[in-house]
Design a protein around this motif. Sequence first.
Motif, PDB file in Angstrom:
ATOM      1  N   ILE A  81       0.848  -1.186   0.000  1.00 45.68           N
ATOM      2  CA  ILE A  81       0.000   0.000   0.000  1.00 45.68           C
ATOM      3  C   ILE A  81       0.882   1.233   0.000  1.00 45.68           C
ATOM      4  O   ILE A  81       1.814   1.327   0.804  1.00 45.68           O
ATOM      5  N   ARG A  82       0.590   2.173  -0.867  1.00 45.97           N
ATOM      6  CA  ARG A  82       1.322   3.444  -0.928  1.00 45.97           C
ATOM      7  C   ARG A  82       0.330   4.567  -0.690  1.00 45.97           C
ATOM      8  O   ARG A  82      -0.679   4.691  -1.387  1.00 45.97           O
ATOM      9  N   VAL A  83       0.609   5.405   0.304  1.00 38.62           N
ATOM     10  CA  VAL A  83      -0.230   6.555   0.605  1.00 38.62           C
ATOM     11  C   VAL A  83       0.056   7.633  -0.441  1.00 38.62           C
ATOM     12  O   VAL A  83       1.211   7.991  -0.668  1.00 38.62           O
ATOM     13  N   LEU A  84      -1.005   8.129  -1.079  1.00 36.17           N
ATOM     14  CA  LEU A  84      -0.849   9.148  -2.118  1.00 36.17           C
ATOM     15  C   LEU A  84      -0.953  10.563  -1.557  1.00 36.17           C
ATOM     16  O   LEU A  84      -0.184  11.442  -1.917  1.00 36.17           O
ATOM     17  N   ASN A  85      -1.936  10.781  -0.709  1.00 38.38           N
ATOM     18  CA  ASN A  85      -2.158  12.087  -0.097  1.00 38.38           C
ATOM     19  C   ASN A  85      -2.961  11.878   1.180  1.00 38.38           C
ATOM     20  O   ASN A  85      -3.117  10.739   1.629  1.00 38.38           O
ATOM     21  N   GLU A  86      -3.500  12.946   1.732  1.00 40.49           N
ATOM     22  CA  GLU A  86      -4.223  12.831   3.003  1.00 40.49           C
ATOM     23  C   GLU A  86      -5.561  12.114   2.863  1.00 40.49           C
ATOM     24  O   GLU A  86      -6.178  11.754   3.859  1.00 40.49           O
ATOM     25  N   ARG A  87      -5.999  11.847   1.629  1.00 40.20           N
ATOM     26  CA  ARG A  87      -7.315  11.223   1.431  1.00 40.20           C
ATOM     27  C   ARG A  87      -7.290   9.892   0.691  1.00 40.20           C
ATOM     28  O   ARG A  87      -8.261   9.149   0.748  1.00 40.20           O
ATOM     29  N   HIS A  88      -6.205   9.564  -0.025  1.00 43.62           N
ATOM     30  CA  HIS A  88      -6.209   8.391  -0.895  1.00 43.62           C
ATOM     31  C   HIS A  88      -4.945   7.533  -0.764  1.00 43.62           C
ATOM     32  O   HIS A  88      -3.887   8.040  -0.428  1.00 43.62           O
ATOM     33  N   PHE A  89      -5.116   6.268  -1.099  1.00 40.44           N
ATOM     34  CA  PHE A  89      -3.985   5.357  -1.195  1.00 40.44           C
ATOM     35  C   PHE A  89      -4.174   4.447  -2.406  1.00 40.44           C
ATOM     36  O   PHE A  89      -5.280   4.303  -2.929  1.00 40.44           O
ATOM     37  N   VAL A  90      -3.079   3.861  -2.849  1.00 36.28           N
ATOM     38  CA  VAL A  90      -3.097   2.884  -3.935  1.00 36.28           C
ATOM     39  C   VAL A  90      -2.494   1.601  -3.384  1.00 36.28           C
ATOM     40  O   VAL A  90      -1.582   1.646  -2.545  1.00 36.28           O
ATOM     41  N   ALA A  91      -3.027   0.465  -3.817  1.00 31.62           N
ATOM     42  CA  ALA A  91      -2.540  -0.818  -3.318  1.00 31.62           C
ATOM     43  C   ALA A  91      -2.437  -1.818  -4.458  1.00 31.62           C
ATOM     44  O   ALA A  91      -3.171  -1.726  -5.445  1.00 31.62           O
ATOM     45  N   VAL A  92      -1.532  -2.757  -4.295  1.00 30.50           N
ATOM     46  CA  VAL A  92      -1.402  -3.874  -5.237  1.00 30.50           C
ATOM     47  C   VAL A  92      -1.214  -5.153  -4.430  1.00 30.50           C
ATOM     48  O   VAL A  92      -0.494  -5.161  -3.430  1.00 30.50           O
ATOM     49  N   SER A  93      -1.911  -6.206  -4.852  1.00 27.01           N
ATOM     50  CA  SER A  93      -1.776  -7.510  -4.215  1.00 27.01           C
ATOM     51  C   SER A  93      -1.007  -8.446  -5.138  1.00 27.01           C
ATOM     52  O   SER A  93      -1.223  -8.450  -6.353  1.00 27.01           O
ATOM     53  N   VAL A  94      -0.118  -9.229  -4.534  1.00 26.18           N
ATOM     54  CA  VAL A  94       0.815 -10.074  -5.268  1.00 26.18           C
ATOM     55  C   VAL A  94       0.763 -11.496  -4.694  1.00 26.18           C
ATOM     56  O   VAL A  94       0.650 -11.669  -3.477  1.00 26.18           O
ATOM     57  N   ARG A  95       0.864 -12.471  -5.555  1.00 26.40           N
ATOM     58  CA  ARG A  95       0.914 -13.875  -5.121  1.00 26.40           C
ATOM     59  C   ARG A  95       2.161 -14.103  -4.257  1.00 26.40           C
ATOM     60  O   ARG A  95       3.130 -13.345  -4.357  1.00 26.40           O
ATOM     61  N   PRO A  96       2.153 -15.155  -3.428  1.00 24.76           N
ATOM     62  CA  PRO A  96       3.308 -15.408  -2.544  1.00 24.76           C
ATOM     63  C   PRO A  96       4.642 -15.550  -3.278  1.00 24.76           C
ATOM     64  O   PRO A  96       5.685 -15.182  -2.745  1.00 24.76           O
ATOM     65  N   ASP A  97       4.610 -16.045  -4.510  1.00 23.26           N
ATOM     66  CA  ASP A  97       5.852 -16.206  -5.272  1.00 23.26           C
ATOM     67  C   ASP A  97       6.128 -15.008  -6.181  1.00 23.26           C
ATOM     68  O   ASP A  97       7.041 -15.030  -6.993  1.00 23.26           O
ATOM     69  N   GLY A  98       5.342 -13.938  -6.023  1.00 24.99           N
ATOM     70  CA  GLY A  98       5.496 -12.751  -6.859  1.00 24.99           C
ATOM     71  C   GLY A  98       6.643 -11.858  -6.416  1.00 24.99           C
ATOM     72  O   GLY A  98       7.282 -12.081  -5.385  1.00 24.99           O
ATOM     73  N   ASN A  99       6.883 -10.828  -7.192  1.00 21.00           N
ATOM     74  CA  ASN A  99       7.994  -9.908  -6.961  1.00 21.00           C
ATOM     75  C   ASN A  99       7.495  -8.671  -6.206  1.00 21.00           C
ATOM     76  O   ASN A  99       7.048  -7.702  -6.811  1.00 21.00           O
ATOM     77  N   VAL A 100       7.606  -8.709  -4.894  1.00 17.70           N
ATOM     78  CA  VAL A 100       7.132  -7.614  -4.055  1.00 17.70           C
ATOM     79  C   VAL A 100       7.950  -6.345  -4.285  1.00 17.70           C
ATOM     80  O   VAL A 100       7.422  -5.238  -4.271  1.00 17.70           O
ATOM     81  N   GLY A 101       9.238  -6.496  -4.525  1.00 18.23           N
ATOM     82  CA  GLY A 101      10.083  -5.335  -4.818  1.00 18.23           C
ATOM     83  C   GLY A 101       9.610  -4.601  -6.061  1.00 18.23           C
ATOM     84  O   GLY A 101       9.562  -3.372  -6.098  1.00 18.23           O
ATOM     85  N   LYS A 102       9.239  -5.343  -7.076  1.00 13.30           N
ATOM     86  CA  LYS A 102       8.728  -4.729  -8.309  1.00 13.30           C
ATOM     87  C   LYS A 102       7.379  -4.066  -8.050  1.00 13.30           C
ATOM     88  O   LYS A 102       7.086  -2.995  -8.593  1.00 13.30           O
ATOM     89  N   ALA A 103       6.549  -4.666  -7.207  1.00  6.96           N
ATOM     90  CA  ALA A 103       5.263  -4.065  -6.844  1.00  6.96           C
ATOM     91  C   ALA A 103       5.483  -2.715  -6.168  1.00  6.96           C
ATOM     92  O   ALA A 103       4.821  -1.727  -6.498  1.00  6.96           O
ATOM     93  N   ARG A 104       6.432  -2.668  -5.254  1.00  6.65           N
ATOM     94  CA  ARG A 104       6.761  -1.405  -4.569  1.00  6.65           C
ATOM     95  C   ARG A 104       7.235  -0.362  -5.574  1.00  6.65           C
ATOM     96  O   ARG A 104       6.830   0.803  -5.528  1.00  6.65           O
ATOM     97  N   TYR A 105       8.097  -0.781  -6.491  1.00  3.18           N
ATOM     98  CA  TYR A 105       8.617   0.123  -7.517  1.00  3.18           C
ATOM     99  C   TYR A 105       7.484   0.649  -8.403  1.00  3.18           C
ATOM    100  O   TYR A 105       7.413   1.845  -8.679  1.00  3.18           O
ATOM    101  N   MET A 106       6.618  -0.235  -8.853  1.00  4.02           N
ATOM    102  CA  MET A 106       5.515   0.183  -9.730  1.00  4.02           C
ATOM    103  C   MET A 106       4.612   1.196  -9.032  1.00  4.02           C
ATOM    104  O   MET A 106       4.193   2.185  -9.640  1.00  4.02           O
ATOM    105  N   LEU A 107       4.319   0.979  -7.761  1.00  2.00           N
ATOM    106  CA  LEU A 107       3.483   1.937  -7.033  1.00  2.00           C
ATOM    107  C   LEU A 107       4.182   3.289  -6.905  1.00  2.00           C
ATOM    108  O   LEU A 107       3.563   4.345  -7.062  1.00  2.00           O
TER     109      LEU A 107
END
Length: 118
Positions: A81-107
């Motif tokens: 989950i990445r906080v965008l501002n005081e009102r919104h956030f964006v999130a991405v869900s990844v499978r257990p074998d997925g690339n969490v580092g890439k998810a963080r980068y994409m967000l």
Amino acid sequence: MFQSVLKEVVEGTEGGIASLLMDFEGIPVDSYSKPDAPFDINTIGAEFSVVIKSIQRAAQMLEAGDTAEIAIQAAKVTTVIRVLNERHFVAVSVRPDGNVGKARYMLRVKAPVLLKDM
């Protein structure tokens, strides 16, 4: 409007399942899920919005600064989950074998694009 960016986050992340843009009251702005997603991303976002608000309050009480990113790892899915501002956030869900580092980068990379369109 935001769905194309959310789709880029999911499709650009190995093991990506779903992504959403949501306000802190648990109201979804937009979302994207792969057809085989094993859960409803809007339900996950609504539940995690409560957790995010608690984490933000704790960070303020500790004078740790603004909350920027949260990762929740469970047995079947990791949600970043990445906080965008005081009102919104964006999130991405990844499978257990997925690339969490890439998810963080994409967000991190797509956050300014989402903010520009808000």
